[in-house]
Write a protein that holds these residues in place. Structure first.
Motif, PDB file in Angstrom:
ATOM      1  N   ASP A 510       0.943  -1.212   0.059  1.00 35.61           N
ATOM      2  CA  ASP A 510      -0.081   0.039  -0.274  1.00 35.61           C
ATOM      3  C   ASP A 510       0.207   1.248  -0.284  1.00 35.61           C
ATOM      4  N   ALA A 530      -3.388   3.740  -0.414  1.00 31.56           N
ATOM      5  CA  ALA A 530      -4.404   2.520  -0.977  1.00 31.56           C
ATOM      6  C   ALA A 530      -2.986   1.555  -1.735  1.00 31.56           C
ATOM      7  N   VAL A 567      -8.256   3.225 -10.380  1.00 30.31           N
ATOM      8  CA  VAL A 567      -8.486   2.900  -9.311  1.00 30.31           C
ATOM      9  C   VAL A 567      -9.552   2.517  -9.076  1.00 30.31           C
ATOM     10  N   PHE A 571     -11.842   4.561  -3.938  1.00 35.11           N
ATOM     11  CA  PHE A 571     -10.724   5.625  -4.486  1.00 35.11           C
ATOM     12  C   PHE A 571     -11.035   6.367  -5.191  1.00 35.11           C
ATOM     13  N   PRO A 615      -9.616   1.656  -0.343  1.00 39.93           N
ATOM     14  CA  PRO A 615      -8.835   1.984  -2.234  1.00 39.93           C
ATOM     15  C   PRO A 615      -7.855   1.234  -2.756  1.00 39.93           C
TER      16      PRO A 615
END
Length: 802
Positions: A510, A530, A567, A571, A615
């Motif tokens: 992440d 994310a 994405v 997100f 996300p």
């Protein structure tokens, strides 16, 4: 006592059916507790098999277990509360080659002071040490685990000093770890230990130079007399200094301590909660067994009422009679405990050898020790005393003259007897166990048919690490392109793509994401945290991930083009406010790099099945190269698996390949849910068995005590319905009361399962209906034989006998 023991044995020999029922019932309860306690002991109480493990703690960053290697070095050198701090990082798999018979294995990269700080002595050769690690490529050594040395090298003592290539990088074997040492994580048993200094060449990229790369785990021994609170304060003082020195990476840096062995609190918290709940349910199993046996012993005392009356009339002391009953109960409990412990040891040995994920060295050593034996003995004696005391009131308050005249104890007009209370308690406990079992199994079934943000059905994944075959960085992308084109041409393949890490596998990292207007990239200014993946064109179709807006990645998204990304929905909403605003928008990542969003995909599960939506972003492989990838092949015909393997192997025969169906690859993610479901299913089965024996015992005793009354009722013209109502009506009312109480308690207790078993919820009509039907079925099965006996009453025979 010897006389009491002989008397107890004689009584049990004369009642083999009762003795066998009692021993088997208690064996189930004590065996279940022995198994669960051994697992609890191995996972929670003593997870590490190293000297002075009680003083070892893991250092967590923001309650997350991983640290950057540079932060670790500062903590190691500047703290005043730890004897030593060590770092380790799980790598793998890597290619292992000694010149013949190449294989793959999962190593662990460790700091140079790893073995010295843990106090581990080598089985063979020596270990590497901290002073030998002076920088990158300064310690070209490797230590073998005992299992890998014994299996792959056939326990060859001449291996010391020989060269072994890991991903084509030569290292010298300096030692073999002791047999019982499995590293510092309970579930993971590394095959090799390499110094952190060699991580860059073995892994293919260097994570030790970036303070913002958090991939290392840090543990250490506290100094004598230092409390965890003092150590935390010391570490946070260092963290404050690091935040001032490196604000872009460490602003707001905060440390906590956790018990080691289960990746800190990430697995430790859920594991401890689940094991505590499992131990409670196992205790309920034993309590239900004791309630069952208490009811049996109370019934047995009533059946022996005339014998007791004669002894009392002849001058025997009540305490002596009670002592002999307790001796009989303890003898039964010790026999049941011994059988239960033997069965538990067999199960534990099978569990220790079980490797749930074949390609990953994950298993749980739960061999019983002295604590397990002590707990089994104490539970056996305690259980015997507990249910053996149930007839105490009958013996102490019985009237011998009334017993001799009537042959049965005088009874008062109480609505509920002790046996009634015990039966309701037992049924309630069994209903709790059945409810928990059905909730777990129902959650597991749902998890197999849920949306993960991808479709693992009709897809095969092939792990391929080009570093294992010695590919330089400039050769990686061309080979991956050839691999995609070759596999896509196979008949039956509908789509194919690459991903650096599969969702719901052990990989995946992440990163902090910043708004496009951000200029100060401190951790406290991030817009989202994310998950990030690197994918090739075609991966979304191959994985079955739906594109909600925008476009897919193409091969024109290369290093010459602007950075782009796809994405997920979460997100898009969190960073841009909506899906429509996300497409075409920009965000920043990794210290100022700017990316444009070209597409939005559906949300998915990335680390665990029970996680909240988070996300995620997907970058093109052409722009973010990764030599280790998963080839994902979606097919219309399952026969393509072998052609895929042959095709990739034909491109490079030296490339190690590990093809698996994607549904099998998800074993890692489903492992907690499956373990929970199996464990609770077994406890639910034990609870159902105890419910059957309890209801059967209660119904049989009721019918036997009321045969004379039933005979009179039949003689006066009572029909089958009236006979059943008189003989078994009370038992079914007690069954209903216990079931209702158990279902309510079970629904409250199973809320904790939602944190472990994906989509496990007590608010499920299927569970409510299932538990109700199960308890009703158990009641009908258990009452069948007593009901047939009640309906076959011959009043002439009974009255003639009376």
């Amino acid at each position: 006592m010897l006389t009491d023991l002989k008397s107890a044995i004689r009584q049990l020999v004369h009642s083999p059916g009762f003795a066998l029922t009692a021993i088997v019932t208690l064996a189930l309860g004590i065996g279940a507790n022995a198994v669960v306690f051994s697992v609890l002991n191995a996972i929670v109480l003593h997870p590490l098999n190293v000297p002075h493990s009680e003083s070892i703690y893991m250092v967590q960053r923001f309650k997350w277990p991983s640290q950057s290697y540079l932060d670790y070095k500062d903590l190691r050198d500047r703290n005043r509360t730890f004897e030593s701090l060590i770092a380790y990082d799980i790598i793998g798999p890597v290619g292992v080659d000694t010149g013949s018979n190449p294989t793959s294995a999962w190593p662990e990269a460790v700091s140079g002071n790893y073995f010295d700080a843990l106090g581990i002595q080598p089985y063979l050769g020596r270990f590497f040490h901290g002073p030998e690690e002076t920088g990158n490529l300064s310690a070209p050594y490797v230590v073998l685990s005992y299992a890998f040395w014994n299996g792959y090298f056939h326990a060859d003592r001449g291996i010391i000093g020989r060269t072994v290539e890991l991903n084509k990088h030569p290292l010298t074997v300096v030692g073999v770890a002791p047999k019982d040492f499995r590293g510092t994580e309970l579930f993971f048993a590394p095959a090799l230990y390499v110094p952190m200094a060699e991580l860059a060449l073995v892994r293919g990229f260097d994570t030790n130079k970036e303070r913002g790369d958090h991939s290392a785990f840090v543990v250490g021994h506290l100094r004598a007399g230092v409390t965890p609170q003092q150590a935390t304060a010391d570490l946070n003082a260092i963290g404050a200094a690091l935040a001032k020195a490196y604000p872009n990476d460490d602003e707001g840096l905060n440390f906590t301590l956790a018990r080691p062995g289960l990746v800190g609190d990430m697995l430790g918290g859920p594991a401890r909660a689940f094991m505590a709940g499992l131990m409670l349910l196992a205790g309920l199993i034993l309590l239900a067994a004791c309630a069952n046996l208490g009811s049996l012993f109370a019934a047995r005392a009533s059946d022996r009422a005339k014998d007791i009356a004669l002894r009392l009339a002849l001058g025997s002391k009540r305490g002596l009679i009670l002592r002999r009953m307790l001796t009989e109960a303890v003898l039964v409990s010790l026999a049941g405990g011994m059988i239960g412990l033997i069965g538990g040891i067999v199960i534990l040995r099978l569990l220790s050898a079980w490797q749930p994920i074949p390609d990953i060295p994950i298993n749980v050593p739960v061999n019983p020790d002295l604590r397990t034996y002590a707990v089994a003995i104490l539970l056996s004696i305690g259980s015997g005393l507990l249910f053996g005391m149930v007839p105490l009131r009958q013996v102490m308050r019985s009237d011998p003259w009334q017993l001799i005249r009537s042959g049965m104890a005088s009874t008062s007009a109480r609505r509920f007897s002790l046996r009634d209370v015990l039966l309701v308690l037992q049924i309630a406990i069994c209903a709790v166990l059945v409810t928990s079992s059905l909730v777990a199994v129902r959650g597991l079934v749902r998890s197999l048919h849920s949306s993960f943000g991808f479709d693992p059905n009709n897809a095969v994944v092939v792990l391929n690490d080009l570093h294992m075959a010695g590919y330089p960085d400039d050769k990686v992308l061309p080979f991956q392109r050839r691999m995609i084109d070759s596999v896509a041409a196979i008949p039956g393949v509908t789509s194919v793509g690459l991903n650096s890490d599969l969702p719901l596998s052990l990989g995946g990292g992440d990163s902090y994401i910043y708004a496009d207007t951000t200029t100060d990239y401190k951790p406290t200014n991030y817009a989202a945290d994310a998950m990030n993946y690197n994918i090739s064109p075609g991966y979304l179709a191959a994985s079955g991930t739906r594109l909600l807006a925008g476009r897919d990645i193409t091969f024109t998204d290369d290093k010459k083009s602007p950075i782009v990304a796809i994405v997920n929905r979460t997100f898009a909403v969190k960073v841009f406010g909506s899906i429509d605003k996300a497409v075409g928008g920009h965000f920043k990542f990794w210290g100022g790099n700017r990316a444009q969003v070209v597409g939005v995909v559906e949300d998915g599960k990335y680390r665990s099945l029970t996680e909240d939506q988070q996300p995620a972003m997907f970058f093109p492989l052409e722009q973010h190269q990764s030599a280790s990838t998963f080839l994902v092949v979606r097919f219309s015909n399952p026969a393509v698996v072998e052609p895929v393997l042959r095709t990739v192997h034909a491109l490079d025969t030296s490339l190690p390949l590990a093809p698996r169906l994607w549904t099998e690859q998800m074993s890692t993610a489903l492992f907690p849910a499956r373990v929970a479901s199996v464990a609770l299913g077994v406890l639910g089965l034990l609870g159902a068995m105890l419910a059957v024996t309890g209801i059967f015992g209660m119904a049989s005793y009721t019918v036997s005590r009321r045969l004379r009354e039933l005979g009179i009722r039949v003689a006066l013209g009572a029909g089958r319905r009236e006979v059943l109502s008189a003989s078994l009506g009370r038992a079914f009312w007690l069954l209903t009361a216990g079931s209702v109480a158990g279902v309510v308690l079970g629904l409250l207790a199973t809320k904790v399962l939602s944190f472990i078993v994906y989509q496990a919820t007590p608010k499920d009509p299927f569970v409510l209906a299932g538990v109700t039907a199960t308890m009703l079925l158990l009641g009908l099965v258990a009452a069948t034989i007593p009901a047939r006996r009640a309906l076959s009453v011959d009043p002439l025979v009974l009255l003639r006998e009376e």
